[in-house]
Design a protein around this motif. Structure first.
Motif, PDB file in Angstrom:
ATOM      1  N   GLU A 298       0.830  -1.202   0.000  1.00 59.35           N
ATOM      2  CA  GLU A 298       0.000   0.000   0.000  1.00 59.35           C
ATOM      3  C   GLU A 298       0.871   1.261   0.000  1.00 59.35           C
ATOM      4  O   GLU A 298       0.550   2.257  -0.668  1.00 59.35           O
ATOM      5  N   GLU A 301       2.473   1.709  -3.459  1.00 60.01           N
ATOM      6  CA  GLU A 301       1.454   2.198  -4.383  1.00 60.01           C
ATOM      7  C   GLU A 301       1.189   3.679  -4.163  1.00 60.01           C
ATOM      8  O   GLU A 301       0.982   4.443  -5.115  1.00 60.01           O
ATOM      9  N   ARG A 302       1.222   4.090  -2.913  1.00 61.91           N
ATOM     10  CA  ARG A 302       0.973   5.493  -2.573  1.00 61.91           C
ATOM     11  C   ARG A 302       1.951   6.424  -3.270  1.00 61.91           C
ATOM     12  O   ARG A 302       1.615   7.554  -3.638  1.00 61.91           O
TER      13      ARG A 302
END
Length: 324
Positions: A298, A301-302
């Protein structure tokens, strides 16, 4: 142009999708996944970082932290803090250090149940401060090398990838090997691994009787991009995260090729500690916990860096070989 002005100018520019011609996953194929954005760019450069991922402590991993650090209750983290986005750079307030490097460091500190103490410094002082014990660990896009392994321990967390970036309207569509830069004027950071790769490419061109690339050096990212925009250089060779971020946010460049961090040899980016200080196992276990629970993916991806994910954190993985 100040770093703050440059960041704000990037944030105010519409997003674009930039193609990668290397056959790898497109490093700028999707916007960063954030809940708070700056200037409508889709990338959060605010000091608050409200979209940052957080985690709970894991007691069995925290128990592996050396006693002196546990007693202190803080993890002293060194990072350069003044680099180009999205690695370790200043937020819109021109003070708060943000980026993928601080985010991974904060997650690790969370798993270890320690209060993070992020200290920004120069690249040279980063290693001196680890040597002296002032910093427990460095998170600053540090590549594993065999030479560095003599003095430091590593826990890997990203694939080291370099990228060729050109102006969006450039006729250059692919840079994959030395012959693709023959006769071009290009830029690279002095004293970096990418400079070593580029100098090796020029040696190969020379040996083949082809025209070498002309190399220019710039101290600031803003200067590099002004040179690229004006045509003083035709391509820039640097870390993939920096190139991907700029192509994504600014919209006036594109990535036309990626190269392993060692040229023909793949290497990893890693959390770095003074050798045998007893912390590296806890770091690797924390990183593997983050990989398993999804917080790692996550966070990558950020910052639009999913293509640099590693399947597992390794302690002292193979590094770039020593150079004579």
């Amino acid at each position: 142009m100040s770093r703050r002005t440059w960041l704000l100018s990037l944030a105010a520019t519409p997003l674009v999708v930039s193609a990668c011609a290397s056959g790898n996953a497109d490093p700028a194929a999707a916007p960063a996944s954030t809940s708070s954005t700056s200037g409508g760019s889709g990338v959060d450069t605010s000091p608050e970082q409200s979209g940052r991922v957080t985690v709970e402590a894991v007691p069995e991993i925290a128990a592996k932290v050396p006693q002196a650090i546990k007693d202190r209750g803080t993890l002293v983290i060194g990072t350069t803090g003044n680099g180009a986005p999205p690695l370790s750079f200043k937020a819109d307030d021109d003070k708060t250090v943000i980026g993928i490097e601080p985010d991974i460091a904060l997650l690790v500190a969370g798993v270890l149940g320690l209060k993070p103490d992020i200290q920004a410094t120069s690249w040279e002082n980063l290693f001196l401060s680890m040597d002296s014990g002032q910093f427990d660990v460095g998170f600053s896009n540090i590549t594993v090398t065999e030479e560095r392994k003599e003095k430091y321990d590593f826990a890997s967390y990203r694939v080291d990838t370099l990228a060729w970036e050109v102006a969006k309207d450039s006729g250059i569509t692919s840079i994959e090997e030395p012959k693709d830069i023959a006769g071009l004027t290009v830029s690279v950071g002095s004293g970096t691994n990418q400079e070593k790769v580029l100098l090796d490419w020029n040696e190969q061109l020379k040996a083949a009787g082809e025209e070498e690339a002309t190399i220019q050096y710039y101290q600031q990212a803003s200067d590099t991009y002004l040179a690229l925009k004006s045509g003083r250089i035709e391509a820039n060779f640097g870390p993939n995260p920096t190139a991907a971020y700029h192509a994504l946010v600014a919209g006036d460049t594109k990535i036309v090729g990626t190269v392993p961090g060692g040229g023909t040899i793949q290497a990893d980016i890693a959390a770095t500690t003074k050798k045998d200080n007893g912390l590296v196992q806890a770091l690797a276990d924390a990183l593997n916990h983050l990989i398993e629970n999804g917080a790692y993916a996550e966070t990558l991806e950020r910052w639009n860096l999913s293509n640099e994910a590693v399947p597992t954190s390794q302690i002292n993985p193979p590094g770039l070989p020593k150079t004579s």
